[in-house]
Design a protein around this motif. Sequence first.
Motif, PDB file in Angstrom:
ATOM      1  N   GLY A  40       0.827  -1.192   0.000  1.00  0.00           N
ATOM      2  CA  GLY A  40       0.000   0.000   0.000  1.00  0.00           C
ATOM      3  C   GLY A  40       0.869   1.253   0.000  1.00  0.00           C
ATOM      4  O   GLY A  40       2.069   1.207   0.291  1.00  0.00           O
ATOM      5  N   ARG A  41       0.230   2.363  -0.305  1.00  0.00           N
ATOM      6  CA  ARG A  41       0.937   3.649  -0.380  1.00  0.00           C
ATOM      7  C   ARG A  41       1.616   3.995   0.943  1.00  0.00           C
ATOM      8  O   ARG A  41       2.767   4.436   0.972  1.00  0.00           O
ATOM      9  N   LYS A  42       0.922   3.801   2.064  1.00  0.00           N
ATOM     10  CA  LYS A  42       1.507   4.171   3.353  1.00  0.00           C
ATOM     11  C   LYS A  42       2.741   3.324   3.676  1.00  0.00           C
ATOM     12  O   LYS A  42       3.718   3.832   4.224  1.00  0.00           O
ATOM     13  N   THR A  43       2.703   2.061   3.314  1.00  0.00           N
ATOM     14  CA  THR A  43       3.882   1.219   3.516  1.00  0.00           C
ATOM     15  C   THR A  43       5.039   1.748   2.679  1.00  0.00           C
ATOM     16  O   THR A  43       6.157   1.900   3.177  1.00  0.00           O
ATOM     17  N   PHE A  44       4.768   2.069   1.419  1.00  0.00           N
ATOM     18  CA  PHE A  44       5.819   2.611   0.558  1.00  0.00           C
ATOM     19  C   PHE A  44       6.391   3.898   1.151  1.00  0.00           C
ATOM     20  O   PHE A  44       7.614   4.083   1.197  1.00  0.00           O
ATOM     21  N   ILE A  57       5.369  -2.347  -6.473  1.00  0.00           N
ATOM     22  CA  ILE A  57       4.026  -2.111  -6.997  1.00  0.00           C
ATOM     23  C   ILE A  57       3.232  -1.505  -5.849  1.00  0.00           C
ATOM     24  O   ILE A  57       3.001  -2.165  -4.832  1.00  0.00           O
ATOM     25  N   ILE A  58       2.856  -0.243  -6.007  1.00  0.00           N
ATOM     26  CA  ILE A  58       2.248   0.540  -4.933  1.00  0.00           C
ATOM     27  C   ILE A  58       0.767   0.712  -5.229  1.00  0.00           C
ATOM     28  O   ILE A  58       0.391   1.222  -6.287  1.00  0.00           O
ATOM     29  N   ILE A  59      -0.064   0.313  -4.277  1.00  0.00           N
ATOM     30  CA  ILE A  59      -1.513   0.412  -4.431  1.00  0.00           C
ATOM     31  C   ILE A  59      -2.017   1.632  -3.688  1.00  0.00           C
ATOM     32  O   ILE A  59      -1.714   1.816  -2.508  1.00  0.00           O
ATOM     33  N   THR A  60      -2.793   2.461  -4.380  1.00  0.00           N
ATOM     34  CA  THR A  60      -3.415   3.631  -3.757  1.00  0.00           C
ATOM     35  C   THR A  60      -4.754   3.914  -4.435  1.00  0.00           C
ATOM     36  O   THR A  60      -4.922   3.647  -5.623  1.00  0.00           O
ATOM     37  N   ILE A  73       5.887   1.270  -9.604  1.00  0.00           N
ATOM     38  CA  ILE A  73       4.689   1.375 -10.433  1.00  0.00           C
ATOM     39  C   ILE A  73       3.510   1.633  -9.504  1.00  0.00           C
ATOM     40  O   ILE A  73       3.358   0.952  -8.485  1.00  0.00           O
ATOM     41  N   VAL A  74       2.684   2.596  -9.852  1.00  0.00           N
ATOM     42  CA  VAL A  74       1.491   2.917  -9.060  1.00  0.00           C
ATOM     43  C   VAL A  74       0.282   2.283  -9.728  1.00  0.00           C
ATOM     44  O   VAL A  74       0.082   2.426 -10.945  1.00  0.00           O
ATOM     45  N   TYR A  91       5.871 -10.801  -3.651  1.00  0.00           N
ATOM     46  CA  TYR A  91       5.549 -10.769  -2.223  1.00  0.00           C
ATOM     47  C   TYR A  91       4.634  -9.598  -1.923  1.00  0.00           C
ATOM     48  O   TYR A  91       4.901  -8.474  -2.356  1.00  0.00           O
ATOM     49  N   ILE A  92       3.585  -9.860  -1.176  1.00  0.00           N
ATOM     50  CA  ILE A  92       2.757  -8.804  -0.606  1.00  0.00           C
ATOM     51  C   ILE A  92       3.425  -8.449   0.716  1.00  0.00           C
ATOM     52  O   ILE A  92       3.625  -9.313   1.570  1.00  0.00           O
ATOM     53  N   ILE A  93       3.793  -7.151   0.884  1.00  0.00           N
ATOM     54  CA  ILE A  93       4.578  -6.767   2.064  1.00  0.00           C
ATOM     55  C   ILE A  93       3.835  -5.816   3.004  1.00  0.00           C
ATOM     56  O   ILE A  93       4.430  -5.325   3.953  1.00  0.00           O
ATOM     57  N   GLY A  94       2.564  -5.540   2.752  1.00  0.00           N
ATOM     58  CA  GLY A  94       1.809  -4.721   3.685  1.00  0.00           C
ATOM     59  C   GLY A  94       1.190  -3.506   3.052  1.00  0.00           C
ATOM     60  O   GLY A  94       1.350  -3.274   1.866  1.00  0.00           O
ATOM     61  N   GLY A  95       0.490  -2.762   3.828  1.00  0.00           N
ATOM     62  CA  GLY A  95       0.173  -2.924   5.230  1.00  0.00           C
ATOM     63  C   GLY A  95      -1.039  -3.813   5.487  1.00  0.00           C
ATOM     64  O   GLY A  95      -1.426  -4.650   4.676  1.00  0.00           O
ATOM     65  N   GLY A  96      -1.644  -3.571   6.638  1.00  0.00           N
ATOM     66  CA  GLY A  96      -2.714  -4.423   7.124  1.00  0.00           C
ATOM     67  C   GLY A  96      -3.849  -4.619   6.138  1.00  0.00           C
ATOM     68  O   GLY A  96      -4.319  -5.748   5.937  1.00  0.00           O
ATOM     69  N   GLU A  97      -4.309  -3.557   5.513  1.00  0.00           N
ATOM     70  CA  GLU A  97      -5.420  -3.657   4.559  1.00  0.00           C
ATOM     71  C   GLU A  97      -5.002  -4.456   3.325  1.00  0.00           C
ATOM     72  O   GLU A  97      -5.775  -5.270   2.809  1.00  0.00           O
ATOM     73  N   ILE A  98      -3.792  -4.261   2.857  1.00  0.00           N
ATOM     74  CA  ILE A  98      -3.309  -4.989   1.680  1.00  0.00           C
ATOM     75  C   ILE A  98      -3.147  -6.472   2.010  1.00  0.00           C
ATOM     76  O   ILE A  98      -3.482  -7.341   1.195  1.00  0.00           O
TER      77      ILE A  98
END
Length: 170
Positions: A40-44, A57-60, A73-74, A91-98
């Motif tokens: 997730g964005r906050k983890t990044f 790979i950043i999810i927001t 990559i966003v 690997y999925i590395i977080g955070g909690g919601e992800i």
Amino acid sequence: MIAAAGEDDSLGRDNDLLWHLPDDFKRFKRLTSGHKIIMGRKTFESFPKPLPNRLHIIITRDKNYKVSFPDCIVVHSLEEALDLVNEEKAYIIGGGEIYRLGEKYADGIELTRVHGTFNADTFFPPIYATVWELVAEEYHPKDENHEYDFTYRTYTRKNNEAINLGDSNN
């Protein structure tokens, strides 16, 4: 998925880790180097800079979010992130919601169980024995560099059916 979580599934507080475990950082680096990492964005944003030798790979949800680093990559959904993985190991590395969203897609969990409970605001989803099989475990006692005992645990999915985590409180 790869994570370090307390006995109470705690991951972090205020977008920061709750412990400093140098050997766990080394293991994380060894396992994830050369692979895509989904976060997730906050983890990044909790990293001082992108981690070397990994495609981020950043999810927001923010459609205007931009990152100026070449190995980043966003995307705007977990499914969009997974489309970038193809058949490669990622690997999925977080955070909690992800983690919560990604568990139904994961075929394994590399968990560092930190032996303690912590004042956290972010949690790892529960690991259900009906879904996950513990296949390896290695205990690491606390020492001069590690304030807490911890155990590396490797889980594999027992079957290929995704689970519904909609009722999870974490």
